[in-house]
Design an enzyme around this catalytic site. Structure first.
Site, short mmCIF file in Angstrom:
data_model
loop_
_atom_site.label_atom_id
_atom_site.label_comp_id
_atom_site.label_asym_id
_atom_site.label_seq_id
_atom_site.Cartn_x
_atom_site.Cartn_y
_atom_site.Cartn_z
N ARG A 144 21.12 -26.70 -44.52
CA ARG A 144 20.77 -27.99 -45.11
C ARG A 144 20.25 -28.87 -43.99
O ARG A 144 20.65 -28.74 -42.83
CB ARG A 144 21.98 -28.64 -45.78
N LYS A 191 29.22 -28.75 -46.51
CA LYS A 191 29.82 -29.67 -47.48
C LYS A 191 31.32 -29.48 -47.53
O LYS A 191 31.83 -28.36 -47.44
CB LYS A 191 29.21 -29.45 -48.86
N HIS A 246 14.14 -29.56 -47.13
CA HIS A 246 14.94 -28.74 -48.04
C HIS A 246 14.13 -27.59 -48.61
O HIS A 246 14.68 -26.56 -49.00
CB HIS A 246 15.50 -29.61 -49.18
N HIS A 304 27.21 -21.98 -50.33
CA HIS A 304 27.50 -22.41 -51.69
C HIS A 304 28.94 -22.06 -52.05
O HIS A 304 29.39 -20.94 -51.80
CB HIS A 304 26.56 -21.73 -52.70
N TYR A 355 18.14 -19.05 -57.51
CA TYR A 355 17.04 -18.44 -56.76
C TYR A 355 16.56 -17.13 -57.38
O TYR A 355 15.45 -16.70 -57.12
CB TYR A 355 17.47 -18.22 -55.31
#
Length: 332
Positions: free
Chosen positions: A182, A206, A278, A304, A313
């Site tokens: 990211r 994250k 991105h 993720h 994707y």
């Protein structure tokens, strides 16, 4: 001007998404500030939310902006968050609709409001939740926009590597495409997170979750070159922790890197509106799948938490195969 007819005037160019968003932010900032009571309620909510869930600073800032925007709008009606009713919320959503807010933005707002009022109900500060029976807006499937492999190659070749900043830009682009980071992860990397001997990065993503990501030989080459030939000049001999540095010795912001990528896209002959930092992450994922990567491994590389997020994707790769078939098969 005299002699100029309405039909001869040039049409105003369409506003880009960033310009429209900036206009909406300025419209909110033109509203009166939130009341002291609302400001205190928002601050208390965010403090408790962080303690309970450990949300990232970016997520907390997003919640703060959404709640502050509603509080400012309520102030124009003499209302506050504490006394908001469902009818007020309908009126606010109607106001946002008239001012160009997208369904996805409204869905994020409702998520923040559900968390806010759910917490107040649990704490006994309010007997009811005004968002309880409010259905979120329907969101269409938004497929990631990936560049072709030839376009990525042209973008990677665009920086002028005879300058420290150009060499830095090349290393950042190579690393982002090779790892799928990211943009926030990329610009916040510390030099200590790089293990050149093993060829991996330690990335904090994250929710402060850490993962190890392989760099690949090409990205590692450019990163080593940057560390040897450019970073010392950018650091000015100082022992700075950030991996990537501006000419002033500071880590670049996401917005600064966004600007760099747009400029380099133009140099590479690619429409800048089709390119974003991105987008390189999307290209990394799509190209890996096109070359046979395992979906579960891709999930780990992207960081993720849910496989369903990664599965988007597969639709992008499938659409690419359909276009390839349609273009080249004699009976397509």
């Amino acid at each position: 001007m005299s002699g100029e007819t309405p039909s001869s005037k040039k049409a105003a160019p369409p506003r880009r998404r960033g310009e429209a968003a900036a206009e909406r932010r300025s419209r909110v900032l033109a509203l009166p500030p939130a009341s002291a009571g609302d400001a205190a309620a928002i601050a208390g909510f965010l403090d408790r939310l962080w303690a309970e869930s450990g949300l990232s600073r970016a997520s907390l800032d997003s919640y703060r902006r959404d709640l502050d925007g509603l509080a400012r709008w309520l102030a124009t009606r003499g209302g506050e968050l504490a006394t908001l009713q469902r009818g007020d919320l309908f009126d606010y959503l109607e106001w946002r609709g008239r001012h160009g807010y997208a369904a996805r933005s409204n869905a994020r707002l409702l998520s923040a409001l559900r968390a806010f009022y759910g917490q107040r109900v649990r704490l006994g500060l309010r007997p009811d939740d005004p968002t309880a029976l409010l259905a979120p807006p329907k969101l269409g499937r938004s497929l990631p926009k990936a560049l072709s492999e030839s376009e990525v190659e042209a973008l990677l070749q665009a920086p002028a590597i005879d300058t420290p900043t150009g060499l830095r830009d090349r290393a950042m682009l190579e690393l982002m495409y090779a790892t799928g980071l990211r943009v926030s992860e990329l610009v916040n990397l510390d030099a200590a997170a790089v293990n050149l001997r093993q060829g991996v990065l330690r990335v904090r993503g994250k929710g402060s979750r850490e993962r190890l990501v392989p760099m690949g030989e090409e990205a590692q080459h450019w990163l080593e070159t940057y560390l040897r030939d450019a970073r010392p000049a950018l650091a000015g001999g100082r022992p700075l922790p950030a991996l990537f540095l501006t000419s002033g010795g500071e880590p670049p912001s996401r917005q600064q890197f966004w600007t760099v990528v747009k400029k380099l896209a133009a140099v590479a002959g690619i429409d800048p509106d089709r390119v974003s930092p991105h987008g390189l992450r999307h290209s990394f994922a799509t190209h890996l799948l096109n070359h046979g990567a395992d979906l579960r491994a891709l999930q780990m590389l992207l960081g993720h938490s849910s496989l369903s997020t990664t599965q988007i994707y597969t639709y992008v790769a499938r659409e690419g195969l359909k276009r390839l078939h349609a273009a080249h098969h004699p009976r397509a």
